[in-house]
Design an enzyme around this catalytic site. Structure first.
Site, short mmCIF file in Angstrom:
data_model
loop_
_atom_site.label_atom_id
_atom_site.label_comp_id
_atom_site.label_asym_id
_atom_site.label_seq_id
_atom_site.Cartn_x
_atom_site.Cartn_y
_atom_site.Cartn_z
N ASN A 1 2.47 5.23 -1.94
CA ASN A 1 3.44 4.94 -0.86
C ASN A 1 2.83 3.55 -0.15
O ASN A 1 2.97 2.64 -1.05
CB ASN A 1 3.34 6.28 0.22
CG ASN A 1 2.15 6.65 0.78
OD1 ASN A 1 1.38 7.37 0.07
ND2 ASN A 1 1.66 6.40 1.89
N ASP A 2 2.46 3.51 1.07
CA ASP A 2 2.29 2.38 1.92
C ASP A 2 1.57 1.21 1.04
O ASP A 2 0.51 1.51 0.73
CB ASP A 2 1.60 2.43 3.30
CG ASP A 2 2.08 3.57 3.87
OD1 ASP A 2 2.82 4.53 3.43
OD2 ASP A 2 1.79 3.95 4.89
N PRO A 3 2.23 -0.04 1.15
CA PRO A 3 1.17 -1.31 0.70
C PRO A 3 0.42 -1.62 1.94
O PRO A 3 0.87 -1.57 3.00
CB PRO A 3 2.27 -2.28 0.75
CG PRO A 3 3.62 -2.06 1.55
CD PRO A 3 3.49 -0.41 1.62
#
Length: 587
Positions: free
Chosen positions: A65-67
């Protein structure tokens, strides 16, 4: 951020690594959080390739998921991102780490941060990087010290490279004096994602997202040494009825041109600030443009900015938990966004992977000052291969022109449409404004109108990932409406509803209005098509929509690309360039 959406006592142990840390700081003033534990540890052995992207970033297997904390350091771009190394659903979150010299070709390294200590034993969630004086990077991140209260008790930690001279930043240390910020009055279960820091009056400042009831909050903290942080007695910003603010991003933009600014630039002529939040409730990113009042240490959105669910967005589709960084090598601001899967958890487990990072984009302020523009980084063009062109091709009502000679499932297509005039544009139905809430107005119109309802000027655009017999296709298109004030509304749609015969998939229709002057009777559309994703840019990046797509027929060499028109007015393909896209290095 937690994930798919997603009382520690400092005693003597906290002193163990403190002495070497002091040496490090010398030289300057220093998201649908679904937890499926029964699936978190099912490792992938047979990786399904059918819908894997060809040129978007994703690891070989499992959930992402998130960078996190992207940065440029000693000649390399560093991408840290949330990763489950043990399975293809959210859980066991660690910080994976890859490096690149061009933002396109990537080499994976060992994980930078993994759950291992009391201050992050239940997860290492999102955060940011700051490069301190002396070229010394530091990461701030959210750690979980307990699974209760749900979704977890959150504290803020820091990590530093074992060797700050190593351009690869291969190994990271999590000092034992963590956590450096613990919730006191803050909501311990909604207190995460520290930002990149800036300096004000000789002190470091950064902000952390949270909520108080339904009030979205950006808590403000100050420090002289980057270790001891004090919460300021007021918020950087807050807004009622927005809920939890995840992945807050706060950065300056120039009002003169496209060059980016370092996060530490806080004041001066020709500077605005962008305040971005990822809203946990809606699972979309929103931003406002305004002023950072350094004298009061608060952010104030410009007059007329909508601060909430109906506000501005980088991307009106599947795009969340974005993070920006300043790239000093090219003087630009770059944003990364994450696109989750629209398939089910069971399908993700079967295929052995879930989630992609979208193509990094350069972002800058539109000359109007009313919105941002974003466009894929120029380095993406190095992947362009075989090229097909069309020009001065007229499309009558019902026409579909196939773009042949490229790999339609892995392509970059850029087209400029022109039309004789705006006189035949259909009237905008003002009843829509009463029926649909403003935050979903464009999306709802796209869903209701589709491509089959003929208009005076629209729908026209692209049919991407199309099967031979049109049983599957994903249209990306425009409609132009006349309004009572003699102006025009331009609607952009990316409609996944007819994209697949698999009715188990989530197939939304996305839409956004394009604030563009049609005085020259032209509009451009670019789509980055990559097997299960299409990132589409209208009018040079004024409106962007990302869709996830899972065809059953329009796969690989069986996918086709068409340009279409289903309006009474003749539309001309003034210029079209389409390229097959090569696959970059990812390992």
């Amino acid at each position: 951020m937690m994930g798919s959406f997603s009382v520690f006592v400092w005693g003597l142990a906290g002193l163990v690594c403190l002495s070497p840390m002091l040496n490090y700081f010398k030289g300057g003033v220093l998201a649908f959080h679904k937890v499926s534990k029964h699936l978190q540890h099912i490792s992938a052995f047979d990786i399904k390739q059918i819908h894997r992207s060809g040129y978007h970033f994703q690891p070989k297997k499992h959930w992402i998921n998130d960078p996190n904390a992207p940065m440029f350091f000693k000649g390399f771009y560093h991408l840290f991102y949330q990763h489950n190394p043990k399975g293809s659903v959210w859980g066991n979150i660690a910080w994976a780490h890859s490096i690149s010299e061009d933002l396109i070709n990537w080499t994976p390294l060992e994980p930078a941060i993994e759950p291992s200590k009391p201050f992050d034993q239940f997860g290492c969630w999102s955060g940011s990087a700051t490069i301190l004086p002396g070229d010394k990077p530091i990461i701030l991140y959210t750690g979980l010290i307990s699974e209760q209260p749900e979704p977890g008790y959150q504290v803020q930690n820091y990590a530093i490279p074992e060797n700050p001279s190593d351009p690869y930043l291969t190994k990271w240390i999590k000092p034992n004096n963590n956590p450096i910020i613990k919730p006191t009055l803050e909501n311990a279960s909604a207190f995460r994602d520290p930002t990149t820091a800036w300096m004000l009056n000789g002190q470091w400042e950064m902000t952390i997202g949270s909520k108080q009831g339904m009030v979205g909050v950006s808590y403000l903290y100050r420090s002289t040494d980057f270790i001891k942080w004090t919460r300021v007695d007021h918020q950087l910003h807050q807004k009622e009825n927005t809920g939890m603010w995840e992945c807050v991003d706060f950065y300056p933009v120039s009002t003169k041109g496209e060059k980016g600014l370092d996060t530490r630039v806080i004041d001066g002529d020709h500077i605005k600030h962008v305040f971005k939040v990822s809203l946990e409730i809606t699972k979309y990113d929103y931003y406002t443009i305004g002023k950072y009042d350094a004298s009061q240490d608060i952010y104030i959105p410009d007059e007329g900015m909508i601060d909430g669910w109906a506000g501005l967005r980088y991307d009106w589709g599947n795009f969340y938990a974005s993070k920006s960084f300043f790239d000093p090598s090219k003087n630009r601001r770059v944003i990364w966004g994450w696109a989750n899967e629209s398939s089910t958890e069971d399908e993700n487990v079967k295929k052995g992977w879930a989630g992609i990072q979208l193509i990094p984009r350069t972002v800058w302020l539109d000359p109007s000052g009313k919105q941002l523009l974003n466009w894929s980084v120029a380095e993406l063009e190095t992947l362009r291969d075989k090229n097909v062109k069309l020009s001065n091709t007229k499309l009558k009502q019902g026409d579909k022109v196939e773009v042949k000679g490229i790999t339609a499932a892995q392509a970059d297509v850029n087209v400029v449409f022109s039309f004789p005039g705006l006189g035949k544009a259909e009237a905008y139905d003002t009843k829509w404004d009463d029926i649909y809430p403003p935050e979903t107005l464009a999306k709802n119109i796209c869903q209701v109108m589709g491509t089959t309802k003929q208009g005076g000027l629209g729908p026209f655009g692209l049919l991407t990932l199309t099967s031979k017999d049109f049983q599957e296709y994903t249209p990306i298109f425009f409609r132009v409406f006349n309004t009572s004030d003699a102006k025009h509304k331009v609607l952009m749609c990316s409609d996944a509803m007819p994209s697949t015969l698999n009715n188990q998939e989530y197939k939304p229709s996305f839409g956004g209005f394009v604030d563009v002057d049609l005085a020259d009777n032209k509009i451009s559309l670019r789509s980055l098509i990559d097997h299960s994703v299409a990132e589409s840019f209208a009018a040079g990046g004024k409106t962007v929509i990302t869709s996830r797509i899972y065809p059953t027929l329009a796969i690989n060499e069986n996918a086709h690309l068409h340009v279409f028109n289903n309006e009474t007015e003749i539309v001309t393909i003034e210029r079209l360039d389409a390229w097959s896209m090569k696959t970059p290095k990812m390992n």
